[in-house]
Enzyme design. Structure first.
Site, PDB file in Angstrom:
ATOM      1  N   ASP A 154      34.735  35.699  45.471  1.00 10.92           N
ATOM      2  CA  ASP A 154      36.178  35.484  45.491  1.00 10.92           C
ATOM      3  C   ASP A 154      36.857  36.269  44.375  1.00 10.92           C
ATOM      4  O   ASP A 154      36.219  36.658  43.407  1.00 10.92           O
ATOM      5  CB  ASP A 154      36.482  34.004  45.249  1.00 10.92           C
TER       6      ASP A 154
ATOM      7  N   LYS B 297      40.608  36.023  48.041  1.00 12.06           N
ATOM      8  CA  LYS B 297      41.838  35.545  48.670  1.00 12.06           C
ATOM      9  C   LYS B 297      42.654  34.882  47.588  1.00 12.06           C
ATOM     10  O   LYS B 297      42.308  33.819  47.105  1.00 12.06           O
ATOM     11  CB  LYS B 297      41.520  34.532  49.769  1.00 12.06           C
TER      12      LYS B 297
ATOM     13  N   MET C 183      46.423  24.730  43.813  1.00 13.34           N
ATOM     14  CA  MET C 183      47.276  25.649  44.570  1.00 13.34           C
ATOM     15  C   MET C 183      48.696  25.101  44.738  1.00 13.34           C
ATOM     16  O   MET C 183      49.298  25.234  45.791  1.00 13.34           O
ATOM     17  CB  MET C 183      46.665  25.925  45.958  1.00 13.34           C
TER      18      MET C 183
HETATM   19  N1  SAH Z   1      36.888  25.798  44.681  1.00 12.36           N
HETATM   20  C1  SAH Z   1      37.802  25.870  43.561  1.00 12.36           C
HETATM   21  C2  SAH Z   1      39.252  25.752  43.994  1.00 12.36           C
HETATM   22  C3  SAH Z   1      39.720  26.902  44.845  1.00 12.36           C
HETATM   23  S1  SAH Z   1      41.442  26.790  45.234  1.00 12.36           S
HETATM   24  C4  SAH Z   1      37.440  24.796  42.536  1.00 12.36           C
HETATM   25  O1  SAH Z   1      36.611  23.928  42.848  1.00 12.36           O
HETATM   26  O2  SAH Z   1      37.967  24.815  41.427  1.00 12.36           O
HETATM   27  C5  SAH Z   1      42.156  27.773  43.960  1.00 12.36           C
HETATM   28  C6  SAH Z   1      42.942  26.886  43.009  1.00 12.36           C
HETATM   29  O3  SAH Z   1      42.046  26.286  42.071  1.00 12.36           O
HETATM   30  C7  SAH Z   1      43.955  27.600  42.159  1.00 12.36           C
HETATM   31  O4  SAH Z   1      45.167  27.794  42.860  1.00 12.36           O
HETATM   32  C8  SAH Z   1      44.126  26.627  41.010  1.00 12.36           C
HETATM   33  O5  SAH Z   1      44.945  25.549  41.408  1.00 12.36           O
HETATM   34  C9  SAH Z   1      42.710  26.091  40.850  1.00 12.36           C
HETATM   35  N2  SAH Z   1      41.943  26.779  39.799  1.00 12.36           N
HETATM   36  C10 SAH Z   1      40.859  27.557  39.957  1.00 12.36           C
HETATM   37  N3  SAH Z   1      40.383  27.958  38.760  1.00 12.36           N
HETATM   38  C11 SAH Z   1      41.191  27.418  37.814  1.00 12.36           C
HETATM   39  C12 SAH Z   1      41.212  27.446  36.386  1.00 12.36           C
HETATM   40  N4  SAH Z   1      40.308  28.119  35.674  1.00 12.36           N
HETATM   41  N5  SAH Z   1      42.182  26.752  35.758  1.00 12.36           N
HETATM   42  C13 SAH Z   1      43.099  26.055  36.453  1.00 12.36           C
HETATM   43  N6  SAH Z   1      43.130  25.993  37.788  1.00 12.36           N
HETATM   44  C14 SAH Z   1      42.183  26.662  38.471  1.00 12.36           C
END
Ligand code: SAH
Length: 248
Positions: A35, A56, A169
């Site tokens: 990703d 994405k 998100m």
């Molecule tokens: N599978 C991922 C989430 C994917 S959706 C997980 O478990 O974390 C993508 C969203 O995850 C982003 O829009 C944000 O809201 C959050 N996100 C991912 N990495 C982040 C980080 N380091 N700090 C804060 N939010 C994060």
């Protein structure tokens, strides 16, 4: 004979928050499909592997999910160890089921390796227990974004039912989130924290209340962020609170 596909959680960002299993698989991978949110130093754990970005990111370059499914299946036909590397935990808000369905339909063996999800990294950065005794007995991970089959307001039920809610998100929809929660009966003074780039050195945190969330300037942040809502946030001890920037 097809190879095996590993759906691997890359964790929230910091490379040393990867699991040992994930690191071992990366070092053995022939190909890594990753990703956009996956950090360079995590990918560096697979120097021998061919790397394919299938990122994405909201509004930015995207590879259609169906195409990703096809690439995964094709990669398994020509490689032994295929790592599908997804930010955080691979099974949370990551379209994992579509990929699992495609692999199952193609009779390709696969395995899931969990990762630290963004909500947990945000709680750690804030030094907040999301289920702090006396304040919160439940926590929900949710997103206001919805698939074609789902109702737009479905998330609200989960946000109102849980003591602590962590929004993924949600950056583009602060106004709608705040308005829906207030209308749904969440008190205006409910504490809210926004954590950007959780676990990374350039992480930032903002603290506000539900009443002020809608006026928060989203342009102020550039990286992925979660919104943490609930009484536990009042106990947060961020390293340094970023200054709130409100839209004038
Ligand atoms: N599978 C991922 C989430 C994917 S959706 C997980 O478990 O974390 C993508 C969203 O995850 C982003 O829009 C944000 O809201 C959050 N996100 C991912 N990495 C982040 C980080 N380091 N700090 C804060 N939010 C994060």
């Amino acid at each position: 004979m097809s190879g095996k596909v590993y759906l691997v959680g890359a964790g929230p960002g910091a490379a040393d928050l990867l699991t040992l299993r994930a690191a071992r698989l990366l070092s053995a991978a022939d190909v890594v499909l990753h990703d956009a949110l996956v950090q360079e130093d995590v990918l560096a754990l697979a120097p021998q592997a061919r790397k394919i970005a299938v990122g994405k990111r909201c509004g930015k370059h995207s590879t259609a999910q169906r195409f990703i499914n096809k690439m995964l299946v094709a990669a398994a036909h020509t490689n032994q160890v295929v790592v599908r590397l997804k930010g955080g935990d691979p099974m949370l808000f990551g379209r994992a089921q579509e990929e699992i369905d495609a692999l199952s339909a193609a009779h390709i063996e696969f395995e899931v390796v969990p990762g630290i999800t963004a909500a947990l990294a945000a709680g750690a950065d804030l030094k907040v227990s999301l289920t702090q005794r006396g304040l919160a007995r439940s926590v929900s991970f949710l997103t206001p974004r919805h698939g074609a089959e789902e109702q737009e307001a479905e998330w609200l039920r989960a946000a109102l039912a849980a003591d602590t809610a962590v929004f993924y998100m949600g950056a583009g929809q602060l106004e709608q989130i705040a308005q829906a929660l207030l209308t749904g009966g969440k008190p205006a003074h409910t504490p809210v924290a926004i954590v950007e780039n959780a676990s990374l050195p350039h992480a930032r945190q903002w603290q506000t209340t539900l009443a002020n969330l809608a006026r928060f300037n989203v342009d102020a942040w550039a990286g992925p962020a979660v919104i943490v809502l609930g009484e536990v946030v009042a106990t947060a001890q961020a390293e340094e609170w970023a200054k709130l920037q409100h839209i004038s």
